[in-house]
Scaffold this motif. Sequence first.
Motif, PDB file in Angstrom:
ATOM      1  N   LYS A 245     -32.263 -21.576 -62.282  1.00 52.14           N
ATOM      2  CA  LYS A 245     -31.138 -21.318 -61.374  1.00 52.14           C
ATOM      3  C   LYS A 245     -31.393 -21.903 -59.996  1.00 52.14           C
ATOM      4  O   LYS A 245     -30.480 -22.442 -59.359  1.00 52.14           O
ATOM      5  CB  LYS A 245     -30.884 -19.811 -61.276  1.00 52.14           C
ATOM      6  CG  LYS A 245     -30.233 -19.209 -62.510  1.00 52.14           C
ATOM      7  CD  LYS A 245     -29.953 -17.727 -62.303  1.00 52.14           C
ATOM      8  CE  LYS A 245     -29.238 -17.127 -63.502  1.00 52.14           C
ATOM      9  NZ  LYS A 245     -28.952 -15.681 -63.314  1.00 52.14           N
ATOM     10  N   GLY A 248     -30.915 -25.635 -60.258  1.00 50.07           N
ATOM     11  CA  GLY A 248     -29.478 -25.901 -60.413  1.00 50.07           C
ATOM     12  C   GLY A 248     -28.714 -25.733 -59.119  1.00 50.07           C
ATOM     13  O   GLY A 248     -27.850 -26.557 -58.774  1.00 50.07           O
ATOM     14  N   PHE A 249     -29.043 -24.674 -58.360  1.00 48.38           N
ATOM     15  CA  PHE A 249     -28.357 -24.446 -57.082  1.00 48.38           C
ATOM     16  C   PHE A 249     -28.688 -25.548 -56.080  1.00 48.38           C
ATOM     17  O   PHE A 249     -27.814 -25.999 -55.325  1.00 48.38           O
ATOM     18  CB  PHE A 249     -28.755 -23.087 -56.503  1.00 48.38           C
ATOM     19  CG  PHE A 249     -28.094 -22.772 -55.196  1.00 48.38           C
ATOM     20  CD1 PHE A 249     -26.782 -22.310 -55.154  1.00 48.38           C
ATOM     21  CD2 PHE A 249     -28.772 -22.966 -53.995  1.00 48.38           C
ATOM     22  CE1 PHE A 249     -26.164 -22.024 -53.939  1.00 48.38           C
ATOM     23  CE2 PHE A 249     -28.162 -22.690 -52.776  1.00 48.38           C
ATOM     24  CZ  PHE A 249     -26.854 -22.217 -52.754  1.00 48.38           C
ATOM     25  N   LYS A 252     -26.679 -28.619 -57.042  1.00 50.32           N
ATOM     26  CA  LYS A 252     -25.255 -28.391 -56.754  1.00 50.32           C
ATOM     27  C   LYS A 252     -24.989 -28.410 -55.246  1.00 50.32           C
ATOM     28  O   LYS A 252     -24.021 -29.024 -54.774  1.00 50.32           O
ATOM     29  CB  LYS A 252     -24.834 -27.040 -57.349  1.00 50.32           C
ATOM     30  CG  LYS A 252     -23.326 -26.793 -57.321  1.00 50.32           C
ATOM     31  CD  LYS A 252     -23.006 -25.368 -57.769  1.00 50.32           C
ATOM     32  CE  LYS A 252     -23.440 -25.138 -59.198  1.00 50.32           C
ATOM     33  NZ  LYS A 252     -23.069 -23.768 -59.666  1.00 50.32           N
ATOM     34  N   ASN A 253     -25.868 -27.750 -54.492  1.00 47.63           N
ATOM     35  CA  ASN A 253     -25.695 -27.683 -53.043  1.00 47.63           C
ATOM     36  C   ASN A 253     -25.865 -29.063 -52.401  1.00 47.63           C
ATOM     37  O   ASN A 253     -25.152 -29.421 -51.450  1.00 47.63           O
ATOM     38  CB  ASN A 253     -26.698 -26.699 -52.450  1.00 47.63           C
ATOM     39  CG  ASN A 253     -26.288 -26.204 -51.080  1.00 47.63           C
ATOM     40  OD1 ASN A 253     -25.091 -26.101 -50.781  1.00 47.63           O
ATOM     41  ND2 ASN A 253     -27.264 -25.894 -50.247  1.00 47.63           N
ATOM     42  N   PHE A 255     -25.208 -31.898 -53.870  1.00 45.35           N
ATOM     43  CA  PHE A 255     -24.028 -32.678 -54.246  1.00 45.35           C
ATOM     44  C   PHE A 255     -22.835 -32.332 -53.353  1.00 45.35           C
ATOM     45  O   PHE A 255     -22.054 -33.207 -52.970  1.00 45.35           O
ATOM     46  CB  PHE A 255     -23.681 -32.411 -55.718  1.00 45.35           C
ATOM     47  CG  PHE A 255     -22.516 -33.216 -56.221  1.00 45.35           C
ATOM     48  CD1 PHE A 255     -22.669 -34.558 -56.537  1.00 45.35           C
ATOM     49  CD2 PHE A 255     -21.262 -32.634 -56.376  1.00 45.35           C
ATOM     50  CE1 PHE A 255     -21.600 -35.302 -57.007  1.00 45.35           C
ATOM     51  CE2 PHE A 255     -20.192 -33.370 -56.838  1.00 45.35           C
ATOM     52  CZ  PHE A 255     -20.351 -34.712 -57.157  1.00 45.35           C
ATOM     53  N   ARG A 256     -22.720 -31.053 -53.010  1.00 46.22           N
ATOM     54  CA  ARG A 256     -21.620 -30.619 -52.141  1.00 46.22           C
ATOM     55  C   ARG A 256     -21.760 -31.168 -50.717  1.00 46.22           C
ATOM     56  O   ARG A 256     -20.774 -31.384 -50.026  1.00 46.22           O
ATOM     57  CB  ARG A 256     -21.573 -29.089 -52.080  1.00 46.22           C
ATOM     58  CG  ARG A 256     -21.074 -28.426 -53.354  1.00 46.22           C
ATOM     59  CD  ARG A 256     -21.243 -26.921 -53.232  1.00 46.22           C
ATOM     60  NE  ARG A 256     -20.776 -26.229 -54.426  1.00 46.22           N
ATOM     61  CZ  ARG A 256     -20.975 -24.929 -54.658  1.00 46.22           C
ATOM     62  NH1 ARG A 256     -21.636 -24.197 -53.751  1.00 46.22           N
ATOM     63  NH2 ARG A 256     -20.519 -24.369 -55.756  1.00 46.22           N
TER      64      ARG A 256
END
Length: 651
Positions: A245, A248-249, A252-253, A255-256
């Motif tokens: 996790k 993954g975070f 994702k973070n 990419f944002r």
Amino acid sequence: SADKELKKPKKKSPKVCGYPISIFFIVINEFCERFSYYGMRAVLVLYFKYFLRWDDDFATTIYHTFVALCYLTPILGAIIADSWLGKFKTIVYLSIVYTLGQVVLAVSAIHDITDTNKDGTPDNMTFHVALSMVGLLLIALGTGGIKPCVAAFGGDQFEDHQEKQRGTFFSIFYLSINAGSLLSTIITPILRGQECGIHTQQQCYPLAFGVPAALMAVALIVFIVGNGMYHKTAPQGNIMVKVTKCIGFAIKNRFRHRSSQYPKREHWMDWADEKYDKLLIAQVKMVLKVLFLYIPLPMFWALFDQQGSRWTLQATTMDGDFGGLTIQPDQMQTVNPILILILVPIMDSLIYPLISKCKLNFTPLRRITVGINSSTCGFLPSYRKPCLSFHLTVRCKSSLSTRSTGMCRSRFFNGFDTALNVTVGDKEIGYILPNNMSEYTSVKHGDAGYWIRNDAGLECFVKQELGFGSSYTLLIPPTLTFGGKCSEGIQKILDIEPNTISMAWQIPQYFLLTAGEVVFSVTGLEFSYSQAPSNMKAVLQAGWLLTVAFGNIIVLIVAEAATLEDQWAEYILFAALLVLVCIIFAIMAYFYTYIDPAKIEAHFANTEYGEKERKKSLEMAKKASFQHQDEDKKGSDSSSDEEEESKQSKM
């Protein structure tokens, strides 16, 4: 909590010569378990070929699929150990599964179970295949599940100041692995070569698999006996889920916030800082750093594990006569553990200290690079493609087994006009009717003698020299003259050519490969433990073992997808790939920076503890401030009430 676990003192086990007694139970357990595993594996590819009747390529494919599974399941064992059960319980429970798998495999090799017509051939081969696969799946789950736990559990028994003893333990641990491997690869081929059965006598695969099953049961018992002396590190929650996790975070973070308006961070995992604590992020960085370094390593194991498949099958086409001592093809695998038992002490007590005295910085990663390089040289074996020549259209399937045992086989065709009695050495074939063929009879290689007798009691003697692993059909002509030697009158037809290249040619291959393994594998185990955070020791051990799985998958791909007709070309391909991998790994190792996980964890633990204390102080101050304001407010309200009462009394 993780912080408490870091600070919790280790249980002090009784010591012998500075080593915890508990590690001796672990070493004995590992010896028995490795005897079980390597003993079973030594005869496995021959079991596939000669019992289940699979061809070389399919036998190689299933063999490496099984080995790959054995090294894929460690990640499952590591998750269970580090997240829920702890290393001790994980080892115990999965060892039970392991033992059951060995028993199932042994039962699957009993040919009499489905041999209803008692002809020596199982009538329901599907049953044996299915039972074998169930047994191998259970073994893969058991042996793979405990692999990362046992080594890491042994490392846990040492205190923080015992780094030298811990390093020696990993060498002893590896020696126990290879001592078990050595004995099992000597003994189980001998057990396989015995004849057993209820209705017909055949090679005794049930015994060859049954003894390893018994040793696995012993391993389990020994490990449980040491229960009261172990230091057991409590599992710290589902660490793999947390790590996954967290990664993954971070992705994702990142990419944002990929726009240039957002400032860059030192490491891409720092993008998880908004949600996860700095200690966990630091631990994930440690693990990812080492796992990235492991990416090229599967190619080493792609070469190494072919000892049990391609090299064993190669040995079946070679001469196993060592000065009167006959060596079975699967027994050649004993060269590896013998050399390990010799080379590990030499490396630890002579080579490494000598290098150190020469002021050479022979770091663990440099050792691994040297190990890869040595193994590349070992994988250029002499290869001879077996040439099978069949002059007769009729061929007995059982003659194929001559290549797995080194025994020769002979059969006779009676072209005489009366029945003949044939004796081979001390074995009587019996009467052969005119124009009939006898069954194959096993004969030792070397000078063989046959007596042929007719009903009148006349006889003649046939002498023949048999090469290692050869098969012949002898044609008795109708013009045979009895009396004395009649070898000239007998036509000898070669069915299977003898093996002419000695198995001794494989010894230089084994030496170079084993020298590379000693430097590579022992160092890799110690390196994986030393660079792993405290709560992910088993996980990183599983990551190391995962390289073995991917190595066997590479063999599967090459064996199934490659269109190389010559085996030597496949060997050259593997060696060339390993040279490339050696160069890539050397570059990666050059830029690697060694870390001390304990110091990093202590730093972040103290930082977070200070941050928590600061927040706690702020909260207490804030709470005190609110209480003070409430008291002031109450005092103000009380004064107002008194003034109001005073006014009312004056009125």
